[in-house]
Design an enzyme around this catalytic site. Structure first.
Site, PDB file in Angstrom:
ATOM      1  N   SER A 240       0.883  -1.408   0.122  1.00 51.84           N
ATOM      2  CA  SER A 240      -0.079   0.040   0.145  1.00 51.84           C
ATOM      3  C   SER A 240       0.984   1.328  -0.059  1.00 51.84           C
ATOM      4  O   SER A 240       0.720   2.380  -0.730  1.00 51.84           O
ATOM      5  CB  SER A 240      -1.108  -0.098   1.164  1.00 51.84           C
ATOM      6  OG  SER A 240      -0.272  -0.408   2.372  1.00 51.84           O
ATOM      7  N   HIS A 270      -2.158  -8.769   1.687  1.00 48.14           N
ATOM      8  CA  HIS A 270      -2.078  -7.794   2.462  1.00 48.14           C
ATOM      9  C   HIS A 270      -2.995  -7.208   3.524  1.00 48.14           C
ATOM     10  O   HIS A 270      -3.545  -8.019   4.279  1.00 48.14           O
ATOM     11  CB  HIS A 270      -1.697  -6.158   1.310  1.00 48.14           C
ATOM     12  CG  HIS A 270      -0.937  -5.166   1.971  1.00 48.14           C
ATOM     13  ND1 HIS A 270      -0.343  -5.104   2.779  1.00 48.14           N
ATOM     14  CD2 HIS A 270      -0.907  -4.023   1.348  1.00 48.14           C
ATOM     15  CE1 HIS A 270      -0.092  -3.789   3.212  1.00 48.14           C
ATOM     16  NE2 HIS A 270      -0.268  -3.162   2.135  1.00 48.14           N
ATOM     17  N   HIS A 317       5.279 -13.108   6.932  1.00 42.96           N
ATOM     18  CA  HIS A 317       5.610 -11.879   6.439  1.00 42.96           C
ATOM     19  C   HIS A 317       6.668 -11.776   5.639  1.00 42.96           C
ATOM     20  O   HIS A 317       7.486 -12.377   5.691  1.00 42.96           O
ATOM     21  CB  HIS A 317       5.817 -11.173   7.630  1.00 42.96           C
ATOM     22  CG  HIS A 317       5.556  -9.600   7.521  1.00 42.96           C
ATOM     23  ND1 HIS A 317       6.558  -8.844   7.101  1.00 42.96           N
ATOM     24  CD2 HIS A 317       4.740  -8.516   7.652  1.00 42.96           C
ATOM     25  CE1 HIS A 317       6.041  -7.605   6.989  1.00 42.96           C
ATOM     26  NE2 HIS A 317       4.668  -7.518   7.138  1.00 42.96           N
ATOM     27  N   ARG A 326       3.116  -5.313  16.434  1.00 39.74           N
ATOM     28  CA  ARG A 326       1.699  -4.797  16.557  1.00 39.74           C
ATOM     29  C   ARG A 326       0.777  -5.928  16.906  1.00 39.74           C
ATOM     30  O   ARG A 326      -0.380  -5.845  17.406  1.00 39.74           O
ATOM     31  CB  ARG A 326       1.437  -4.519  14.997  1.00 39.74           C
ATOM     32  CG  ARG A 326       2.402  -3.447  14.533  1.00 39.74           C
ATOM     33  CD  ARG A 326       2.351  -3.146  12.923  1.00 39.74           C
ATOM     34  NE  ARG A 326       2.540  -4.220  12.198  1.00 39.74           N
ATOM     35  CZ  ARG A 326       2.164  -4.458  10.967  1.00 39.74           C
ATOM     36  NH1 ARG A 326       1.844  -3.251  10.158  1.00 39.74           N
ATOM     37  NH2 ARG A 326       2.506  -5.714  10.222  1.00 39.74           N
ATOM     38  N   ASP A 372      -2.437  -8.735  11.638  1.00 45.20           N
ATOM     39  CA  ASP A 372      -3.992  -9.138  11.095  1.00 45.20           C
ATOM     40  C   ASP A 372      -4.264 -10.463  11.823  1.00 45.20           C
ATOM     41  O   ASP A 372      -5.597 -10.530  12.001  1.00 45.20           O
ATOM     42  CB  ASP A 372      -3.759  -9.572   9.707  1.00 45.20           C
ATOM     43  CG  ASP A 372      -3.378  -8.350   8.690  1.00 45.20           C
ATOM     44  OD1 ASP A 372      -3.985  -7.295   9.197  1.00 45.20           O
ATOM     45  OD2 ASP A 372      -2.626  -8.395   7.718  1.00 45.20           O
TER      46      ASP A 372
END
Ligand code: HAX
Length: 435
Positions: A240, A270, A317, A326, A372
């Site tokens: 992105s 993504h 990843h 995260r 995610d």
């Protein structure tokens, strides 16, 4: 000029000689070689982008302007009564590299609040879109529709000194960021709540206003702050950020550029992975038809997914080789606010079983969970069960990172991006000669 824009102007003046000197005196210094594997493998590890907004270390994870996630959460000013920093103070950090004072943070909030009103034609456009349109399509269309507002375009058409490109880029970015959370909340209420729109409250900070417009009570405001900050930036090579940067390098304005970045975020490898994790889990629960999942049962489903040639969403990843910090930051929120949530327990169960299975499967270079894997479960807990909406929230956060990147791209006069292609014949030839 706003306080932040003035500070940015100073920072740019200080920074420009560094880039100029590197180009003038060290342009031929090698950063590495590119292999055939990298050319055919999506450019993994090829060092060809420069950003100071964030840096992703494969083992440590992301640092925003040199600060780890725990440091960002501890050092940045917070709104009154909040546990997490406000998005406004984080924006100051991304743009300038400095930790703002409470006063700086309030100045950003004031700057945003004069720009928050969403043009009526955007609301009407969204209302007219078929309700089975994916919310990411609605989101990207809303950004693109506002392109007619671009100051960059107006200044460019009038004729503008290259050194000033960053100024209207900054103005466009502020206009966009001020509106995105409300646009996202409108999309949610249109698509899943029968058009029962909640008017924005411009006296609130970005996180609190988003919670209010979503129809949520605290601590969802803090969750929104955390979520937008965590999802903001991950260096400039992720799809992105790179798409935004690439489009912006043609001097397309921030509206065109961000819309492109959001379209990249909408891919399942993504940002869409955030919805896929929940889709996968809910599918498992439905198949179990009331039987309580155990680690053994989870293992069976993970293997079934892998053996049918699909990926386990939320794991792996392109850069990271450890659990994503995260993921941990959101897990801490879960442990505090929803420790007994059933889905959270299943997510934790996956953390216990998936890495070993992916290691045994032998393909993924990183078997550990990414951001995610944890983000959807929190939204689910607060009743936002329409998981195709999750990537829109990711997009609100990601805009902070990609827009600060393109402001600096323009400030440092980064040129049109145009890497070189080779043909397969050429690769075969090079391979033969290298033997
Ligand atoms: N499950 C199954 N297989 C996986 C896997 C996973 N979670 N992660 C990687 N692999 C496979 C790849 O598909 C690839 O297989 P092939 O050789 O058959 O093509 C192989 O392992 C090597 O891949 P890799 O080098 O480890 O990973 P990549 O850099 O190619 O891809 C991805 C990184 C994130 C796309 C990948 O790990 C993946 O597909 N993960 C699941 C989807 C996901 O969670 N995406 C979100 C990532 C975070 C993010 O960007 N959020 O926005």
């Amino acid at each position: 000029m706003s306080a932040l824009k003035e500070r940015l102007a100073q920072k740019i003046e200080e920074h420009r000689p560094r880039t100029k000197k590197l180009l003038k005196e060290h342009a031929d210094v090698k950063l590495g070689d590119v292999t055939i594997g990298q050319a055919l493998g999506g450019g993994r590890g090829v060092k060809m982008l420069v950003t100071d907004i964030s840096y992703l270390d494969p083992m440590e994870g992301i640092r925003f302007r040199g600060y780890t996630i725990p440091e960002v959460l501890e050092k940045l000013p917070k709104s009154e009564g909040a546990e997490y920093p406000c998005v406004e103070s984080f924006w100051w950090l991304l743009i300038t590299g400095d930790i703002p004072t409470q006063e700086d943070s309030i100045a950003v909030r004031d700057e945003f609040s004069t720009k928050k009103i969403i043009p009526q034609y955007v609301i009407e456009l969204l209302l007219k879109m078929p309700r089975d349109t994916h919310p990411m399509t609605m989101f990207s269309c809303a950004v693109l529709a506002m392109q007619r507002e671009s100051k960059f375009v107006r200044h460019y058409e009038r004729g503008m000194d290259k050194l000033d490109y960053w100024k209207p880029t900054y103005d466009d970015a502020i206009q966009i960021i001020a509106k995105l959370p409300s646009i996202a909340a409108y999309i949610y209420r249109m698509k899943y709540k029968n058009d029962t729109l909640i008017a924005p409250d411009y006296s609130l900070d970005i996180g609190a206003n988003f919670a209010h417009m979503m129809g949520q009570k605290p601590p969802y405001d803090d969750l929104a702050r955390l979520y937008f900050i965590l999802h903001s930036d991950h260096e400039s090579g992720n799809a992105s950020a790179h798409a935004t940067h690439l489009v912006s390098s043609t001097l397309a304005d921030p509206y065109y550029s961000l819309s492109a970045g959001l379209n990249a975020l909408a891919g399942p490898l993504h940002g869409l992975a955030t919805q896929e994790v929940l889709r996968w889990l809910i599918d498992v629960i439905e198949k179990l038809d009331g039987v309580e999942p155990t680690e053994e049962i989870m293992k069976k489903f993970v293997w079934e997914t892998l053996n049918s040639g699909q990926v386990i969403p939320g794991f792996g990843h392109a850069v990271l080789r450890k659990t994503d910090p995260r993921y941990y930051a959101q897990r801490e929120f879960c442990l505090k606010h929803l420790p007994d949530d059933k889905i959270f327990k299943y997510v934790s169960m996956l953390y216990n079983v998936v890495p070993d299975i992916l290691a045994e499967h032998g393909k993924a270079k990183n078997p550990w969970p990414n951001v995610d894997a944890q983000s959807g479960v929190i939204q689910w807990h607060y009743g936002i069960k329409d998981f195709d909406f999750y990537t829109v929230m990711f997009g609100v956060g990601r805009a902070l990172g990609v827009l600060s990147n393109i402001i600096w791209d323009r400030a440092l006069l980064y040129p049109l991006e145009r890497p070189k292609s080779l043909t397969t014949d050429m690769l075969e030839d090079i391979a033969k000669k290298a033997k």
